[in-house]
Design a protein around this motif. Structure first.
Motif, PDB file in Angstrom:
ATOM      1  N   ALA A  27       0.813  -1.229   0.000  1.00 37.52           N
ATOM      2  CA  ALA A  27       0.000   0.000   0.000  1.00 37.52           C
ATOM      3  C   ALA A  27       0.841   1.272   0.000  1.00 37.52           C
ATOM      4  CB  ALA A  27      -0.940   0.007   1.204  1.00 37.52           C
ATOM      5  N   THR A  71       2.379  -5.733  18.286  1.00 38.10           N
ATOM      6  CA  THR A  71       1.512  -5.060  17.322  1.00 38.10           C
ATOM      7  C   THR A  71       2.377  -4.156  16.449  1.00 38.10           C
ATOM      8  OG1 THR A  71       1.111  -3.221  18.833  1.00 38.10           O
ATOM      9  CG2 THR A  71      -0.461  -5.055  18.909  1.00 38.10           C
ATOM     10  N   GLU A  73       2.776  -0.224  15.165  1.00 39.04           N
ATOM     11  CA  GLU A  73       2.356   1.140  15.440  1.00 39.04           C
ATOM     12  C   GLU A  73       3.171   2.101  14.590  1.00 39.04           C
ATOM     13  OE1 GLU A  73       2.219   2.084  19.604  1.00 39.04           O
ATOM     14  OE2 GLU A  73       1.531   0.073  20.110  1.00 39.04           O
ATOM     15  N   THR A  74       2.550   3.211  14.223  1.00 36.31           N
ATOM     16  CA  THR A  74       3.212   4.218  13.407  1.00 36.31           C
ATOM     17  C   THR A  74       3.906   5.225  14.306  1.00 36.31           C
ATOM     18  OG1 THR A  74       1.507   3.994  11.733  1.00 36.31           O
ATOM     19  CG2 THR A  74       2.860   5.975  11.633  1.00 36.31           C
ATOM     20  N   PRO A  80      -0.615   3.519   5.975  1.00 36.76           N
ATOM     21  CA  PRO A  80      -1.668   3.099   5.045  1.00 36.76           C
ATOM     22  C   PRO A  80      -2.980   2.961   5.806  1.00 36.76           C
ATOM     23  CG  PRO A  80      -0.236   1.255   5.584  1.00 36.76           C
ATOM     24  CD  PRO A  80       0.370   2.475   6.219  1.00 36.76           C
ATOM     25  N   ALA A  81      -4.078   2.873   5.090  1.00 33.92           N
ATOM     26  CA  ALA A  81      -5.394   2.746   5.712  1.00 33.92           C
ATOM     27  C   ALA A  81      -5.442   1.544   6.655  1.00 33.92           C
ATOM     28  CB  ALA A  81      -6.474   2.628   4.646  1.00 33.92           C
ATOM     29  N   MET A  82      -4.749   0.482   6.281  1.00 34.75           N
ATOM     30  CA  MET A  82      -4.728  -0.711   7.124  1.00 34.75           C
ATOM     31  C   MET A  82      -3.280  -1.133   7.322  1.00 34.75           C
ATOM     32  SD  MET A  82      -7.096  -3.987   6.612  1.00 34.75           S
ATOM     33  CE  MET A  82      -6.341  -5.571   6.749  1.00 34.75           C
ATOM     34  N   LEU A  83      -2.819  -1.087   8.569  1.00 35.30           N
ATOM     35  CA  LEU A  83      -1.441  -1.491   8.861  1.00 35.30           C
ATOM     36  C   LEU A  83      -1.297  -3.000   8.710  1.00 35.30           C
ATOM     37  CD1 LEU A  83      -0.609   0.647  12.021  1.00 35.30           C
ATOM     38  CD2 LEU A  83       0.438   0.839   9.768  1.00 35.30           C
ATOM     39  N   PRO A  84      -0.156  -3.447   8.207  1.00 32.99           N
ATOM     40  CA  PRO A  84       0.081  -4.895   8.133  1.00 32.99           C
ATOM     41  C   PRO A  84       0.241  -5.462   9.543  1.00 32.99           C
ATOM     42  CG  PRO A  84       2.026  -3.686   7.441  1.00 32.99           C
ATOM     43  CD  PRO A  84       0.952  -2.673   7.674  1.00 32.99           C
ATOM     44  N   SER A  85       0.089  -6.752   9.681  1.00 41.89           N
ATOM     45  CA  SER A  85       0.243  -7.376  10.992  1.00 41.89           C
ATOM     46  C   SER A  85       1.723  -7.578  11.311  1.00 41.89           C
ATOM     47  CB  SER A  85      -0.481  -8.721  11.040  1.00 41.89           C
ATOM     48  OG  SER A  85       0.239  -9.696  10.312  1.00 41.89           O
TER      49      SER A  85
END
Length: 145
Positions: A27, A71, A73-74, A80-85
């Motif tokens: 993304a 997790t 965290e930014t 991106p709209a959805m963070l990767p795992s």
């Protein structure tokens, strides 16, 4: 006929899903470089403290900084709209969950450009980025609004 169509659709969905899993950072490809900070809280906090000193340097180099522990965290950049795992990122970059600290720099093209198991001065990371051919040539893709 329906059964054949059903099987074909399942095949397409599995290929589509597999390709999304293949690159959890797709993304942000061509939009931002990514600095992944894998590890334990004290090491990640120390690295983020060093990076926080030069926020303008992070912005100028289009750097998305993600901390990856249990997790994701930014820390800096536009997520991106959805963070990767965390699991997908660890798998993609081959970092064990029990690793104390690993930093991975991912270029605009999505490829790994640099890796370190040491807390690193921002100047060192910026020097790696500044030496990249697209950055030196001034031919980076324009930012999307």
């Amino acid at each position: 006929m329906r059964r054949a169509l059903f099987i074909a659709v399942l095949g397409i969905l599995s290929i589509w899903g597999g390709s999304a899993m293949a690159n959890p950072l797709a993304a942000v490809r061509w939009e931002q470089r990514v600095l992944l900070l894998f590890g334990r809280e004290p090491a990640i906090q120390e690295q983020m403290g060093k990076l926080a000193i030069d926020e303008n340097g992070l912005i100028e180099r289009r750097l998305l900084v993600l901390s990856v522990d249990a997790t994701v965290e930014t820390f800096a950049g536009q997520p991106p709209a959805m963070l990767p795992s965390a699991t997908d990122l660890r798998r993609q970059f081959g970092v064990d969950a029990d690793s104390f600290y690993t930093a991975v720099l991912v270029g605009l093209d999505g490829g790994e450009k640099w890796r370190s198991t040491e807390i690193t001065a921002p100047e060192t990371i910026f020097a790696v980025i500044d030496a990249m051919p697209m950055r030196r040539a001034g031919s980076e893709p324009p930012r999307q609004p």
